[in-house]
Design a protein around this motif. Structure first.
Motif, PDB file in Angstrom:
ATOM      1  N   SER A  98       0.781  24.156 -11.305  1.00  0.00           N
ATOM      2  CA  SER A  98       0.694  22.692 -11.308  1.00  0.00           C
ATOM      3  C   SER A  98       0.230  22.151 -12.650  1.00  0.00           C
ATOM      4  N   ALA A  99       0.106  23.013 -13.655  1.00  0.00           N
ATOM      5  CA  ALA A  99      -0.432  22.601 -14.948  1.00  0.00           C
ATOM      6  C   ALA A  99       0.546  21.675 -15.671  1.00  0.00           C
ATOM      7  N   ALA A 100      -0.024  20.722 -16.391  1.00  0.00           N
ATOM      8  CA  ALA A 100       0.774  19.776 -17.169  1.00  0.00           C
ATOM      9  C   ALA A 100      -0.045  19.326 -18.362  1.00  0.00           C
ATOM     10  N   THR A 101       0.614  18.696 -19.317  1.00  0.00           N
ATOM     11  CA  THR A 101      -0.116  18.124 -20.446  1.00  0.00           C
ATOM     12  C   THR A 101      -0.832  16.866 -19.988  1.00  0.00           C
ATOM     13  N   LEU A 102      -1.815  16.446 -20.777  1.00  0.00           N
ATOM     14  CA  LEU A 102      -2.514  15.208 -20.445  1.00  0.00           C
ATOM     15  C   LEU A 102      -1.540  14.034 -20.462  1.00  0.00           C
ATOM     16  N   HIS A 103      -0.636  14.027 -21.427  1.00  0.00           N
ATOM     17  CA  HIS A 103       0.377  12.968 -21.511  1.00  0.00           C
ATOM     18  C   HIS A 103       1.163  12.877 -20.202  1.00  0.00           C
ATOM     19  N   ASP A 104       1.627  14.018 -19.702  1.00  0.00           N
ATOM     20  CA  ASP A 104       2.441  14.022 -18.487  1.00  0.00           C
ATOM     21  C   ASP A 104       1.630  13.612 -17.264  1.00  0.00           C
ATOM     22  N   VAL A 105       0.386  14.073 -17.186  1.00  0.00           N
ATOM     23  CA  VAL A 105      -0.469  13.703 -16.051  1.00  0.00           C
ATOM     24  C   VAL A 105      -0.659  12.191 -16.012  1.00  0.00           C
ATOM     25  N   MET A 106      -0.933  11.600 -17.162  1.00  0.00           N
ATOM     26  CA  MET A 106      -1.164  10.157 -17.210  1.00  0.00           C
ATOM     27  C   MET A 106       0.121   9.373 -16.928  1.00  0.00           C
ATOM     28  N   ALA A 107       1.248   9.874 -17.405  1.00  0.00           N
ATOM     29  CA  ALA A 107       2.499   9.122 -17.320  1.00  0.00           C
ATOM     30  C   ALA A 107       3.197   9.239 -15.979  1.00  0.00           C
ATOM     31  N   THR A 108       2.861  10.261 -15.199  1.00  0.00           N
ATOM     32  CA  THR A 108       3.635  10.512 -13.969  1.00  0.00           C
ATOM     33  C   THR A 108       2.810  10.413 -12.701  1.00  0.00           C
ATOM     34  N   SER A 109       1.578   9.921 -12.765  1.00  0.00           N
ATOM     35  CA  SER A 109       0.703   9.917 -11.593  1.00  0.00           C
ATOM     36  C   SER A 109       0.499   8.516 -11.034  1.00  0.00           C
ATOM     37  N   ARG A 158      -0.668  17.413 -10.039  1.00  0.00           N
ATOM     38  CA  ARG A 158      -0.484  17.942 -11.392  1.00  0.00           C
ATOM     39  C   ARG A 158      -1.861  17.969 -12.054  1.00  0.00           C
ATOM     40  N   VAL A 159      -2.119  19.018 -12.836  1.00  0.00           N
ATOM     41  CA  VAL A 159      -3.458  19.247 -13.388  1.00  0.00           C
ATOM     42  C   VAL A 159      -3.397  19.425 -14.898  1.00  0.00           C
ATOM     43  N   TYR A 160      -4.322  18.736 -15.570  1.00  0.00           N
ATOM     44  CA  TYR A 160      -4.506  19.008 -16.999  1.00  0.00           C
ATOM     45  C   TYR A 160      -5.850  19.694 -17.190  1.00  0.00           C
ATOM     46  N   ASP A 161      -5.798  20.897 -17.722  1.00  0.00           N
ATOM     47  CA  ASP A 161      -7.005  21.633 -18.093  1.00  0.00           C
ATOM     48  C   ASP A 161      -6.582  22.714 -19.081  1.00  0.00           C
ATOM     49  N   PRO A 162      -6.991  22.586 -20.347  1.00  0.00           N
ATOM     50  CA  PRO A 162      -6.539  23.547 -21.363  1.00  0.00           C
ATOM     51  C   PRO A 162      -7.067  24.958 -21.139  1.00  0.00           C
ATOM     52  N   ALA A 208       0.826  -1.212   0.000  1.00  0.00           N
ATOM     53  CA  ALA A 208       0.000   0.000   0.000  1.00  0.00           C
ATOM     54  C   ALA A 208       0.856   1.257   0.000  1.00  0.00           C
ATOM     55  N   ARG A 209       0.224   2.353  -0.463  1.00  0.00           N
ATOM     56  CA  ARG A 209       0.848   3.673  -0.454  1.00  0.00           C
ATOM     57  C   ARG A 209       0.052   4.598   0.447  1.00  0.00           C
ATOM     58  N   GLU A 210       0.734   5.593   1.018  1.00  0.00           N
ATOM     59  CA  GLU A 210       0.063   6.673   1.735  1.00  0.00           C
ATOM     60  C   GLU A 210      -0.155   7.829   0.769  1.00  0.00           C
ATOM     61  N   ILE A 211      -1.147   8.660   1.067  1.00  0.00           N
ATOM     62  CA  ILE A 211      -1.430   9.779   0.164  1.00  0.00           C
ATOM     63  C   ILE A 211      -0.377  10.873   0.293  1.00  0.00           C
ATOM     64  N   SER A 212       0.227  11.009   1.457  1.00  0.00           N
ATOM     65  CA  SER A 212       1.284  12.007   1.615  1.00  0.00           C
ATOM     66  C   SER A 212       2.467  11.640   0.717  1.00  0.00           C
ATOM     67  N   GLY A 213       2.771  12.514  -0.209  1.00  0.00           N
ATOM     68  CA  GLY A 213       3.833  12.259  -1.161  1.00  0.00           C
ATOM     69  C   GLY A 213       3.395  11.561  -2.429  1.00  0.00           C
ATOM     70  N   ALA A 214       2.158  11.054  -2.448  1.00  0.00           N
ATOM     71  CA  ALA A 214       1.659  10.402  -3.658  1.00  0.00           C
ATOM     72  C   ALA A 214       1.473  11.426  -4.771  1.00  0.00           C
ATOM     73  N   ARG A 215       1.668  10.975  -5.995  1.00  0.00           N
ATOM     74  CA  ARG A 215       1.521  11.853  -7.164  1.00  0.00           C
ATOM     75  C   ARG A 215       0.095  11.693  -7.694  1.00  0.00           C
ATOM     76  N   ILE A 216      -0.683  12.747  -7.551  1.00  0.00           N
ATOM     77  CA  ILE A 216      -2.088  12.728  -7.948  1.00  0.00           C
ATOM     78  C   ILE A 216      -2.264  13.603  -9.190  1.00  0.00           C
ATOM     79  N   GLY A 217      -2.785  13.007 -10.265  1.00  0.00           N
ATOM     80  CA  GLY A 217      -3.092  13.764 -11.475  1.00  0.00           C
ATOM     81  C   GLY A 217      -4.577  14.042 -11.551  1.00  0.00           C
ATOM     82  N   VAL A 218      -4.919  15.250 -11.926  1.00  0.00           N
ATOM     83  CA  VAL A 218      -6.321  15.659 -12.006  1.00  0.00           C
ATOM     84  C   VAL A 218      -6.613  16.145 -13.422  1.00  0.00           C
ATOM     85  N   VAL A 219      -7.635  15.545 -14.024  1.00  0.00           N
ATOM     86  CA  VAL A 219      -8.060  15.943 -15.358  1.00  0.00           C
ATOM     87  C   VAL A 219      -9.310  16.796 -15.206  1.00  0.00           C
TER      88      VAL A 219
END
Length: 348
Positions: A212-223, A197-201, A165-176
Motif C-alpha cells: 500500500s506504499a505510495a509517495t507523499l505526493h500521491d497520498v495527498m493527491a488521491t485521498s 495508501r501509506v507514505y512512510d520512507p 456525505a460519504r461512507e468509509i467503505s470504499g473511501a480512499r484513506i491516506g496515512v502519513v
C-alpha cells in the motif's frame, strides 16, 4: 549444611532485592495510571515514594527525593535528566516513563550513563487510533458541519445544505506514518472497507503495508481523507506544507492526532478557512489553544484539546506496562519497551 537434628537443610533462595522507587506523576493523572491493583503490584516490587513533578522543580527538592532511589516512574513535567540532576541520583538504575515522548526528559548526559529507559507509549496507540477513526467517520459524514449549522440557528433546509456525505467503505484513506498508532488506524479503516495508501520512507520490502506504499505526493493527491500518524522529528517538521495541502482535492479532509509541527498550521488554516477542505485536529502549535484562536470559529474544523491518548483504558494499560517493565528489570530480562538514543531520533 545440617540442622541441629543432623538433617541436611535446603539453603534459602536469595531474596529479590526490592527497588526504592520514586513515583512522580501529576496529581491530576496519578489515579488514572495507578489503580489500586497497580499500586499493590508496585508495592510488591519495592518501596514507593510518591511526589508530584511540580514538587521536584528545584535541585534541593529533587535531591531530597531522588538521592537514594533505584528507579524513577516519570510523566509530564518531571525534571530533565541532565548531568546536574543525575549527579543527585547516584543509585538510579532504570527509568520507566508513564507517557510517550521522552524528548523533554532525556539528555546527552543521560544517554552517556547507559541507564535503561522505557516508556508506556504503546498503551496510547489504540486510543489515538480510535480518535483518528472517529474523526474520519465524522468528516466523511459531515457531522461536524451539520452539528454546527443546527446549533447556530439556520433553517432546517439550510442545515441540510452541505456537500453530500460519504461512507468509509470504499473511501480512499491516506496515512502519513506507519507508526504503531498509524497501523492500528489502518487496521480499523480496512475493517470498515476503506482503501488505504501509506507514505512512510522507512517501510521495508517485506512489511505487510509495503503493498500500500505510495509517495507523499500521491497520498495527498488521491485521498478523500489524509490522517497524520508520523512522529515529530527534525525529518518530519513541516512535512506537510502549502504545496502538499494544495494537492488535496476539493472537499477532502486532513486529520492530525500526532503533532502540529508536522503540518504547516498557517497553510492548513488558509485552506480550511477558504472552505476548500475540512480538518480535524487534536494538536495545535499553541497549547492550551487560546480562547480567541481563529481555529475555534471554523464550522468545517473539528477540534479536540489534545486528549487523543487519554482514555480510561489507555491509562490502565499504561499502568500495567509500568509494572511489567519493572518486573522485567528486576528479573534481569530486557524491558519490552526500552528505547535507545537511536530509537528516539525516529520517534515522536
Amino acid at each position: 549444611m545440617n540442622n541441629n537434628n543432623g538433617v541436611a537443610s535446603t539453603p534459602s533462595p536469595p531474596t529479590t532485592p526490592r527497588l526504592r522507587i520514586l513515583l512522580s506523576i501529576p496529581d491530576t493523572e496519578r489515579a488514572a495510571f495507578i489503580s489500586p491493583e497497580i499500586r499493590e503490584a508496585l508495592n510488591d516490587l519495592g518501596e514507593i515514594t510518591e511526589i508530584a513533578p511540580a514538587e521536584l522543580q528545584t535541585l534541593e527538592a529533587f535531591a531530597a527525593a531522588a538521592a537514594d532511589k533505584d528507579a524513577f516512574i516519570t510523566a509530564w513535567g518531571f525534571p530533565r535528566l541532565d548531568a546536574e540532576h543525575l549527579a543527585l541520583a547516584p543509585h538510579l538504575k532504570c527509568v520507566v516513563h508513564a507517557a510517550s515522548s521522552l524528548h523533554a526528559l532525556v539528555s546527552d548526559a543521560f544517554w552517556a550513563t547507559g541507564i535503561p529507559i522505557t516508556q508506556a507509549g504503546a498503551a496510547m496507540a489504540p486510543a489515538v487510533a480510535e480518535l483518528s477513526l472517529t474523526f474520519t467517520l465524522n468528516l466523511l459524514r459531515r457531522v461536524h458541519q451539520l452539528d454546527h449549522r443546527l446549533r447556530t440557528g439556520v433553517t432546517w433546509v439550510d442545515a441540510r445544505n452541505v456537500p453530500r456525505a460519504r461512507e468509509i467503505s470504499g473511501a480512499r484513506i491516506g496515512v502519513v506514518g506507519a507508526s504503531r498508532t498509524g497501523r492500528r488506524y489502518i487496521d480499523a479503516c480496512r475493517a470498515l472497507g476503506a482503501v488505504i495508501r501509506v507514505y512512510d520512507p522507512y517501510l521495508l520490502k517485506g512489511d505487510p503495508l509495503s503493498a500500500s506504499a505510495a509517495t507523499l505526493h500521491d497520498v495527498m493527491a488521491t485521498s478523500d481523507v489524509v490522517a497524520v500518524h508520523a512522529p515529530a522529528t527534525k525529518e518530519t517538521e513541516g512535512l506537510i506544507g502549502a504545496a502538499e495541502l494544495s494537492l488535496l482535492a476539493d472537499g477532502a479532509a486532513l486529520i492530525n492526532t500526532a503533532r502540529s509541527t508536522i503540518v504547516d498550521m498557517e497553510a492548513l488554516y488558509k485552506e480550511v478557512h477558504s472552505g476548500r477542505i475540512d480538518a480535524a485536529l487534536d494538536v495545535f502549535d499553541e497549547e492550551p489553544l487560546p480562547a480567541d484562536d481563529p481555529w475555534r470559529s471554523l464550522p468545517n474544523a473539528l477540534l479536540t484539546p489534545h486528549l487523543g491518548g487519554a482514555t480510561v483504558d489507555s491509562r490502565r494499560r499504561a499502568g500495567g506496562i509500568i509494572v511489567d517493565e519493572l518486573r522485567r528489570f528486576i528479573s534481569g530480562d530486557p524491558m519490552e519497551h526500552a528505547l535507545s538514543r537511536t530509537d528516539l531520533e525516529r520517534m515522536g
